[in-house]
Write a protein that holds these residues in place. Structure first.
Motif, short mmCIF file in Angstrom:
data_model
loop_
_atom_site.label_atom_id
_atom_site.label_comp_id
_atom_site.label_asym_id
_atom_site.label_seq_id
_atom_site.Cartn_x
_atom_site.Cartn_y
_atom_site.Cartn_z
N MET A 31 21.23 -41.93 -19.97
CA MET A 31 22.52 -42.18 -20.59
C MET A 31 23.49 -41.08 -20.24
O MET A 31 23.10 -39.93 -20.06
N LYS A 32 24.74 -41.42 -20.25
CA LYS A 32 25.78 -40.44 -19.99
C LYS A 32 26.04 -39.61 -21.24
O LYS A 32 25.83 -40.07 -22.36
N ASP A 33 26.52 -38.38 -21.03
CA ASP A 33 26.81 -37.49 -22.15
C ASP A 33 27.80 -38.11 -23.13
O ASP A 33 27.63 -37.98 -24.35
N ALA A 34 28.81 -38.79 -22.63
CA ALA A 34 29.82 -39.39 -23.50
C ALA A 34 29.18 -40.45 -24.41
O ALA A 34 29.54 -40.57 -25.59
N THR A 35 28.24 -41.20 -23.88
CA THR A 35 27.55 -42.23 -24.67
C THR A 35 26.74 -41.59 -25.78
O THR A 35 26.77 -42.04 -26.94
N ILE A 36 26.04 -40.53 -25.47
CA ILE A 36 25.22 -39.83 -26.46
C ILE A 36 26.11 -39.25 -27.56
O ILE A 36 25.81 -39.38 -28.75
N ARG A 37 27.22 -38.63 -27.16
CA ARG A 37 28.14 -38.07 -28.15
C ARG A 37 28.71 -39.16 -29.06
O ARG A 37 28.83 -38.98 -30.27
N THR A 38 29.03 -40.32 -28.49
CA THR A 38 29.55 -41.43 -29.28
C THR A 38 28.52 -41.91 -30.28
O THR A 38 28.82 -42.14 -31.46
N VAL A 39 27.29 -42.08 -29.84
CA VAL A 39 26.23 -42.54 -30.74
C VAL A 39 26.02 -41.52 -31.86
O VAL A 39 25.93 -41.90 -33.04
N LEU A 40 25.96 -40.24 -31.54
CA LEU A 40 25.78 -39.22 -32.57
C LEU A 40 26.95 -39.18 -33.54
O LEU A 40 26.76 -39.04 -34.74
N ARG A 41 28.17 -39.32 -33.03
CA ARG A 41 29.34 -39.33 -33.91
C ARG A 41 29.29 -40.52 -34.87
O ARG A 41 29.54 -40.39 -36.07
N ARG A 42 28.90 -41.68 -34.36
CA ARG A 42 28.79 -42.87 -35.22
C ARG A 42 27.68 -42.71 -36.26
O ARG A 42 27.83 -43.12 -37.41
N LEU A 43 26.56 -42.13 -35.85
CA LEU A 43 25.48 -41.89 -36.81
C LEU A 43 25.93 -40.92 -37.90
O LEU A 43 25.58 -41.09 -39.07
N GLU A 44 26.73 -39.94 -37.51
CA GLU A 44 27.26 -38.99 -38.51
C GLU A 44 28.24 -39.69 -39.45
O GLU A 44 28.21 -39.47 -40.66
N GLN A 45 29.09 -40.55 -38.92
CA GLN A 45 30.05 -41.28 -39.76
C GLN A 45 29.32 -42.16 -40.77
O GLN A 45 29.80 -42.35 -41.89
N LYS A 46 28.17 -42.69 -40.39
CA LYS A 46 27.40 -43.54 -41.29
C LYS A 46 26.51 -42.75 -42.23
O LYS A 46 25.86 -43.32 -43.10
N GLY A 47 26.46 -41.42 -42.05
CA GLY A 47 25.71 -40.57 -42.95
C GLY A 47 24.25 -40.36 -42.58
O GLY A 47 23.49 -39.81 -43.36
N TYR A 48 23.85 -40.76 -41.39
CA TYR A 48 22.45 -40.61 -40.97
C TYR A 48 22.13 -39.22 -40.44
O TYR A 48 20.99 -38.78 -40.51
N VAL A 49 23.14 -38.55 -39.87
CA VAL A 49 22.94 -37.20 -39.34
C VAL A 49 24.10 -36.31 -39.77
O VAL A 49 25.17 -36.79 -40.14
N THR A 50 23.85 -35.00 -39.71
CA THR A 50 24.90 -34.01 -39.91
C THR A 50 24.85 -33.08 -38.71
O THR A 50 23.87 -33.07 -37.96
N HIS A 51 25.91 -32.31 -38.54
CA HIS A 51 25.87 -31.36 -37.43
C HIS A 51 26.40 -30.00 -37.87
O HIS A 51 27.13 -29.89 -38.85
#
Length: 86
Positions: free
Chosen positions: A1-21
């Motif tokens: 996967m491309k870096d931008a895709t990974i960042r997007t997935v992580l950002r969405r997971l954070e918005q949904k409350g599944y992860v923090t950074h």
């Protein structure tokens, strides 16, 4: 996967409350928002509710019938529950 895709997935997971950074030395470090035990308990509750009408007894009986849990293991679990303070 491309870096931008990974960042997007992580950002969405954070918005949904599944992860923090957090940021350390300019690096984003992501962590799960809840413990593995808590996530497992939530998943099991969903299965119990969906497939067994909320009955943990039906789940345990099914596990014994499918030979995934033997009666001795069930007795050990019952003993631990009796000793657990509420």
């Amino acid at each position: 996967m491309k870096d931008a895709t990974i960042r997007t997935v992580l950002r969405r997971l954070e918005q949904k409350g599944y992860v923090t950074h957090s940021v350390e030395s300019g690096t984003f470090l992501y962590r799960a928002s809840e413990s593995a035990e808590s996530a497992a308990a939530s998943a099991v509750k969903g299965i119990v509710d969906r497939f067994c009408g909320g009955s943990i007894e039906r789940v345990l009986a099914g596990l014994v019938n499918a030979a995934l849990l033997d009666p001795n293991q069930l007795a050990v679990i019952a003993g631990k529950l009796k000793r657990k303070p509420r």
